[in-house]
Design an enzyme around this catalytic site. Structure first.
Site, PDB file in Angstrom:
ATOM      1  N   ALA A   1      35.485  23.925  38.049  1.00 49.59           N
ATOM      2  CA  ALA A   1      36.773  23.046  38.789  1.00 49.59           C
ATOM      3  C   ALA A   1      36.494  21.652  38.017  1.00 49.59           C
ATOM      4  O   ALA A   1      35.566  20.897  37.878  1.00 49.59           O
ATOM      5  CB  ALA A   1      36.386  23.054  40.397  1.00 49.59           C
TER       6      ALA A   1
ATOM      7  N   LYS B   1      35.904  32.406  40.061  1.00 43.81           N
ATOM      8  CA  LYS B   1      36.263  30.773  40.391  1.00 43.81           C
ATOM      9  C   LYS B   1      35.279  30.630  41.473  1.00 43.81           C
ATOM     10  O   LYS B   1      35.643  30.774  42.500  1.00 43.81           O
ATOM     11  CB  LYS B   1      37.636  30.540  40.866  1.00 43.81           C
TER      12      LYS B   1
ATOM     13  N   ILE C   1      44.460  20.780  32.760  1.00 45.67           N
ATOM     14  CA  ILE C   1      44.868  20.748  31.133  1.00 45.67           C
ATOM     15  C   ILE C   1      45.007  22.227  30.849  1.00 45.67           C
ATOM     16  O   ILE C   1      45.319  22.344  29.658  1.00 45.67           O
ATOM     17  CB  ILE C   1      43.600  20.351  30.503  1.00 45.67           C
TER      18      ILE C   1
END
Length: 206
Positions: A98, A32, A13
């Site tokens: 994630a 991340k 998105i």
């Protein structure tokens, strides 16, 4: 150390683009924890390119572009939550999850459970396409049920003013602004587009 968690209502998105803009705007580092999929530019590489800010190495780098639990199993790896503790870096940190909140890291552990253990404010990224009201309100309910502190919702895509208003009124959540679609994804274009994001509220929640 102050951290903010960037998660999304779904995968793909634009939360990596948002994370890059936020990392740059806050003068933060980026992390991340779990990267699933290494064939193309990784999220860490994208953020490094667009933010010119420090990027911490991932705790897990998994080749298969799939749910982290499946990607890990494909390589004979088990994701250990002890390896996902927030790093102490002495400055602001943007942490990107994630996929969505209910993405499994193992067959017994959802990403939402890890986010709850971090005890850091959460920015929920929501696309402005059809279905966003349902997806966003469900995600907000899940975050609150897990005891997470929600800094607000950041919208990504074309303007959908009514959807934004309904989400923020029913969800009792702060509208952090909208990141529009970018014709060219460059550091300069992202920085200009990010002026529509309420960075001050995010900073104040950290």
């Amino acid at each position: 150390m102050s951290a903010v968690i960037v998660t999304g209502t779904d995968t793909g998105i634009g939360k990596t683009l948002f994370s890059a803009g936020l990392t740059r705007a806050l003068g933060a580092s980026y992390w991340k924890p779990v990267q699933a999929g290494l064939e193309d530019e990784t999220d860490s590489q994208t953020v490094a390119r667009l933010s010119s800010r420090p990027v911490l190495p991932e705790a897990y780098r998994l080749r298969l572009p799939a749910s982290p639990h499946l990607s890990a199993e494909h390589e004979g790896v088990r994701i250990d939550p002890a390896q996902l503790a927030l790093p102490c870096i002495g400055g602001p940190l943007v942490v990107e999850g994630a996929g969505g909140l209910m993405v499994p890291l193992t067959r017994e552990m959802l990403y939402l459970q890890v986010i709850a253990e971090w005890h850091a404010p959460v920015v929920l990224c929501s696309r402005t396409a059809l279905g966003t009201i349902n997806h966003t309100l469900l995600s907000l309910a899940a975050l609150r049920a897990a005891g997470c502190r929600v800094a607000g919702v950041a919208f990504i895509g074309d303007e959908a003013r009514d959807s934004r208003q309904v989400i923020c009124e029913i969800g009792a959540v702060r509208d952090l602004g909208r990141l529009p679609r970018l014709d060219r994804v460059t550091p300069e274009a992202l920085e200009a587009a990010f002026t529509g994001i309420d960075v001050g509220t995010i900073r104040g929640a950290m």
